[in-house]
Design an enzyme around this catalytic site. Structure first.
Site, PDB file in Angstrom:
ATOM      1  N   SER A 177       0.834  -1.190   0.000  1.00 52.77           N
ATOM      2  CA  SER A 177       0.000   0.000   0.000  1.00 52.77           C
ATOM      3  C   SER A 177       0.880   1.256   0.000  1.00 52.77           C
ATOM      4  CB  SER A 177      -0.944  -0.046   1.209  1.00 52.77           C
ATOM      5  OG  SER A 177      -1.921   0.951   1.153  1.00 52.77           O
ATOM      6  N   ASP A 214      -8.942  -6.406  -4.607  1.00 48.53           N
ATOM      7  CA  ASP A 214      -8.526  -5.123  -4.038  1.00 48.53           C
ATOM      8  C   ASP A 214      -9.062  -4.010  -4.935  1.00 48.53           C
ATOM      9  OD1 ASP A 214      -7.274  -2.887  -3.021  1.00 48.53           O
ATOM     10  OD2 ASP A 214      -5.239  -3.696  -3.139  1.00 48.53           O
ATOM     11  N   HIS A 258      -8.112  -5.224  -0.176  1.00 47.88           N
ATOM     12  CA  HIS A 258      -6.815  -4.562  -0.019  1.00 47.88           C
ATOM     13  C   HIS A 258      -6.017  -5.135   1.146  1.00 47.88           C
ATOM     14  CE1 HIS A 258      -3.803  -1.496  -0.421  1.00 47.88           C
ATOM     15  NE2 HIS A 258      -4.057  -0.981   0.772  1.00 47.88           N
TER      16      HIS A 258
END
Length: 379
Positions: free
Chosen positions: A157, A323, A356
């Site tokens: 991320s 995601d 995610h």
């Protein structure tokens, strides 16, 4: 509560703090005259100093990525499934460094730290920091540790953005870059989610312009709402449906606006409540802005391939099918640019229902692919 740690755990770890007295110029035009970075290390640095790996954390992450601080800890570090003996980031092979970034709230200098000029917490007066600023501070930490080149810089991320920035800012100091569930910049939708979260905090009456710490309060409601909004985006619709569906907390509806009726409501409120008790509101604002501002191609006429022209690292890009916050399409965009720049890149798109947050979860196929790549890194 483990008294004997698992065989594949790094065991007990002790955070360390590096103090820097040389000013750090920031992208916003301000500078930090002095600052601290808290970090942990796992494994042993080899004689050639060639086996060092840097872990970069995401929005709410910190330096405690693996192991335990005491035998009474209920949970290990946030990426313990990936760091340790025999794990993808194998501490029998690698010397791993994990830090809390500037602006954080877990020991590195940030908004809750004391401003030496005023004797009060920085609060909202702490300068806005960017991914590039973080990488510059991380490079100074590498200097302190006498690490010239990282065998790998790894992050998921927002952490993946830092790994990418390393290959741009310090192309000769990183041999492998692993960007997991990340993106070359945020989409408009992602920026919008961050703005909703910020407004929840900024409009909380207890925020007090960022000076809430001096008043002995916290903007709890704002932090809760920000976390609840964010947490929804970290999960997939399928995983939420499987975990909660339309399940109720009790056998009947109450027909009011105050009761927690659905299980998913209870879960989100718990997540928000827990988060608001451990995270700093000003830090949350800073982290979301660092996400929004990350756009390295903007300095190269929006040409992403040219952005990585000087990179010497090999790249591993990973994404997860469900995601939608950092979708596989964003990873493929990055891979296409790296290929256009004639870089060595592999791409893994992992079928996983968790959304995610999958990069934090010990999914067997993910761990195997991750480990296979790390095993091929020569020292």
């Amino acid at each position: 509560m483990p008294t004997v740690f698992p065989h594949d755990s790094v065991g007990l770890v002790t955070p360390q703090t590096a103090h820097f007295s040389e000013p750090l110029a920031l992208a916003c035009g301000r500078s930090l005259p002095a600052y601290d970075l808290i970090y942990e290390t796992y494994g042993q640095l080899n004689a050639a100093r060639s086996n060092a790996v840097l872990i970069c954390h995401a929005l709410s992450g910190h330096h405690h990525a693996a192991g335990f601080h005491s035998a009474d800890d209920r949970k290990p570090g946030w990426w313990d499934s990936c760091i340790g003996p025999g794990k993808p980031i194998d501490t029998d092979k690698f010397f791993v460094v994990s830090l809390n970034n500037l602006g954080g709230c877990n020991g590195s200098t940030g908004p809750s730290s004391i401003d030496p000029d005023t004797g009060k917490p920085f609060g909202a007066n702490f300068p806005v920091v960017t991914v590039e600023d973080w990488v510059n501070s991380q490079a100074r930490l590498a200097d302190v540790l006498n690490i010239d080149t990282w065998a790998a810089v790894i992050g998921g991320s927002l952490g993946g953005m830092q790994a990418l920035q390393w290959t741009i800012s310090y192309p000769d100091r990183v041999r492998h870059c692993l960007a997991i569930a990340s993106a070359p910049k945020l989409s408009a939708q992602n920026i919008a989610f961050n703005e909703v979260a910020r407004q929840a905090i900024l409009t909380d009456p207890e925020f007090h312009g960022g000076s809430f710490q001096e008043r002995g309060v916290i903007p709890k409601r704002g932090l809760m709402l920000a976390r609840m909004v964010g947490h929804i985006t970290y999960l997939s619709d399928d995983s939420m449906g499987e975990k909660f569906g339309r399940g109720l907390k009790s056998e009947k509806l109450n027909y009011d606006f105050h009761s927690v009726e659905f299980q998913v409501e209870s879960y989100l409120r718990y997540q928000g409540e827990e988060f608001s008790g451990r995270f700093d509101a000003n830090t949350y604002l800073l982290m979301t802005k660092a996400l929004d501002y990350f756009d390295p191609a903007a300095n190269f006429n929006d040409d992403l391939a040219k952005t990585f022209a000087n990179a010497t690292a090999r790249f591993c890009v990973m994404s997860f099918t469900t995601d939608w916050r950092f979708s596989p399409a964003r990873s493929r965009e990055l891979v296409d640019a790296l290929m256009a720049a004639r870089k060595d890149v592999c791409y893994l798109e992992i079928d996983a229902p968790q959304g995610h947050d999958a990069f934090l979860i010990p999914i067997p196929r993910y761990l195997q692919a991750f480990g296979n790549y790390m095993n091929r890194i020569s020292l």
